[in-house]
Design a protein around this motif. Sequence first.
Motif, short mmCIF file in Angstrom:
data_model
loop_
_atom_site.label_atom_id
_atom_site.label_comp_id
_atom_site.label_asym_id
_atom_site.label_seq_id
_atom_site.Cartn_x
_atom_site.Cartn_y
_atom_site.Cartn_z
N ALA A 62 0.83 -1.20 0.00
CA ALA A 62 0.00 0.00 0.00
C ALA A 62 0.87 1.25 0.00
CB ALA A 62 -0.91 -0.01 1.21
N ASP A 63 0.34 2.36 -0.57
CA ASP A 63 1.06 3.63 -0.54
C ASP A 63 0.74 4.36 0.75
OD1 ASP A 63 -1.47 4.66 -0.84
OD2 ASP A 63 -1.16 5.38 -2.89
N ALA A 64 1.16 5.62 0.84
CA ALA A 64 0.97 6.40 2.07
C ALA A 64 -0.50 6.60 2.41
CB ALA A 64 1.68 7.74 1.94
N GLN A 65 -1.36 6.56 1.41
CA GLN A 65 -2.81 6.72 1.64
C GLN A 65 -3.52 5.39 1.82
OE1 GLN A 65 -1.28 8.61 -1.02
NE2 GLN A 65 -1.03 10.16 0.58
N GLY A 66 -2.78 4.29 1.93
CA GLY A 66 -3.38 2.98 2.13
C GLY A 66 -4.01 2.40 0.88
N ARG A 67 -3.57 2.85 -0.29
CA ARG A 67 -4.16 2.37 -1.55
C ARG A 67 -3.34 1.21 -2.11
NH1 ARG A 67 -4.48 8.02 -4.69
NH2 ARG A 67 -2.31 7.96 -3.98
N ARG A 68 -4.06 0.19 -2.58
CA ARG A 68 -3.44 -0.94 -3.25
C ARG A 68 -4.12 -1.16 -4.59
NH1 ARG A 68 -0.76 -4.37 0.60
NH2 ARG A 68 -1.22 -3.80 2.75
N GLY A 69 -3.39 -1.72 -5.53
CA GLY A 69 -4.00 -1.97 -6.83
C GLY A 69 -3.14 -2.86 -7.70
N LEU A 125 -4.75 -1.84 -24.89
CA LEU A 125 -5.46 -1.24 -23.76
C LEU A 125 -4.72 -1.59 -22.48
CD1 LEU A 125 -7.93 0.24 -22.53
CD2 LEU A 125 -9.04 -2.01 -22.36
N ASP A 126 -4.34 -0.58 -21.71
CA ASP A 126 -3.67 -0.77 -20.43
C ASP A 126 -4.48 -0.09 -19.33
OD1 ASP A 126 -0.93 -2.07 -21.04
OD2 ASP A 126 -1.07 -0.43 -22.51
N LEU A 127 -4.63 -0.78 -18.20
CA LEU A 127 -5.42 -0.26 -17.08
C LEU A 127 -4.61 -0.28 -15.79
CD1 LEU A 127 -8.86 -2.11 -17.57
CD2 LEU A 127 -8.28 0.22 -18.26
N ALA A 128 -4.85 0.72 -14.96
CA ALA A 128 -4.38 0.73 -13.59
C ALA A 128 -5.61 0.74 -12.70
CB ALA A 128 -3.51 1.96 -13.32
N THR A 134 -11.11 1.48 -2.09
CA THR A 134 -12.31 1.32 -2.91
C THR A 134 -11.87 0.89 -4.30
OG1 THR A 134 -12.26 3.66 -3.53
CG2 THR A 134 -13.68 3.05 -1.68
N LEU A 135 -12.75 0.16 -4.99
CA LEU A 135 -12.44 -0.31 -6.33
C LEU A 135 -12.72 0.80 -7.33
CD1 LEU A 135 -11.61 -2.78 -8.06
CD2 LEU A 135 -14.06 -3.32 -8.25
N ARG A 136 -11.70 1.16 -8.12
CA ARG A 136 -11.87 2.21 -9.12
C ARG A 136 -10.79 2.07 -10.19
NH1 ARG A 136 -10.37 7.41 -5.36
NH2 ARG A 136 -11.65 8.45 -6.94
N ASP A 178 -14.95 7.08 -12.52
CA ASP A 178 -13.87 6.14 -12.22
C ASP A 178 -14.35 4.71 -12.01
OD1 ASP A 178 -15.13 6.28 -9.79
OD2 ASP A 178 -13.38 6.90 -8.64
N ASP A 179 -15.64 4.46 -12.22
CA ASP A 179 -16.17 3.10 -12.07
C ASP A 179 -16.59 2.51 -13.41
OD1 ASP A 179 -18.35 4.72 -12.53
OD2 ASP A 179 -19.62 3.81 -10.99
N ARG A 180 -16.14 3.11 -14.50
CA ARG A 180 -16.46 2.62 -15.84
C ARG A 180 -15.18 2.59 -16.68
NH1 ARG A 180 -20.41 1.71 -13.48
NH2 ARG A 180 -22.59 2.12 -13.99
N LEU A 181 -15.18 1.74 -17.68
CA LEU A 181 -14.08 1.69 -18.63
C LEU A 181 -14.22 2.87 -19.58
CD1 LEU A 181 -11.67 -0.20 -19.38
CD2 LEU A 181 -13.18 -1.21 -21.10
#
Length: 300
Positions: free
Chosen positions: A2-9, A25-28, A34-36, A81-84
């Motif tokens: 996780a980063d400093a804000q507690g985000r993982r992905g 197509l590349d995604l992060a 939250t999932l986004r 941020d919840d759509r492709l």
Amino acid sequence: GADAQGRRGFRLGCTVQGPAGPVRLDLAVQAEPTLRVVGERLSDGGETLLSTALRDPGRSAVQAAWYTAGAVPVTRAPFPDDRLGTALLPLRVAGTTDGELRVLAAAEQVVVALRSAFVCDPQPRRMRATVPVGEGRLTSSCDNLAEVLYRTRSQCAQRHARLVASAHTGCAGEVTGLTAELLGDGTVQARTERGPGYSTPLGRLGDGELRYLAFALVLQAGPHVLVVDPAAEVPSAMQSLTLLADGLDRSLDTRQTGELLALAASICAAGHMRLLATVTEATAAAARGAGGVTVVDLAP
């Protein structure tokens, strides 16, 4: 981590071949807290056609920019941020310039490919019970396998015979038939016939046998019995389906896995279906060099 804000992905991507050429197509994707979708890049020939980035973590939007090659070379706007973002482009791009037409062609090619996919993860514990009669389209968990057999067993005698042959190969003991009967309470129960006067409810099969049978049905029955959204933009004769299976060989023995891979290679050779699966190292080693099978090592 996780980063400093507690985000993982995680990051993932794909390349789609088609009339527009190879489109990447590349995604992060942020999975926690939250999932986004926090970043997206659509490109062809090394040129970026769409890019999105999360500028403000407090907002449920990303900043998008897409190629226009008109009076303004790039157009910018917020995307959810919840759509492709690639799937949203046809709603935002007018197609009035050559650049916009190029963006739309690339987006359509990718979206059609992503829609033409079926995630298959048979769940044996959910496949053992009787199921109510419905529309007869197989779900990703294959929990309504009995209902699909009830619908399809009389539609094509040849296809059903091939499925029975597969069941005989992948299940313990003799299998001479697959039947499904409508019970008095309106539910359907599937059975494996074991010879004259003998049959076994599907619920008594082992986990590996049920997973094997589900995959065999998906491969041989095709998209018309699956819960997928057909790509209406593509003529039916030219449509293809990608079968996605994470852990294809889970609960399967070596013989069952080999038979499934051989069946998949035979079916996919016709050009209307592809199988993309993750397997254990042992299965990958055994599959190397097999006809119609490509093994990609994902180890770091």
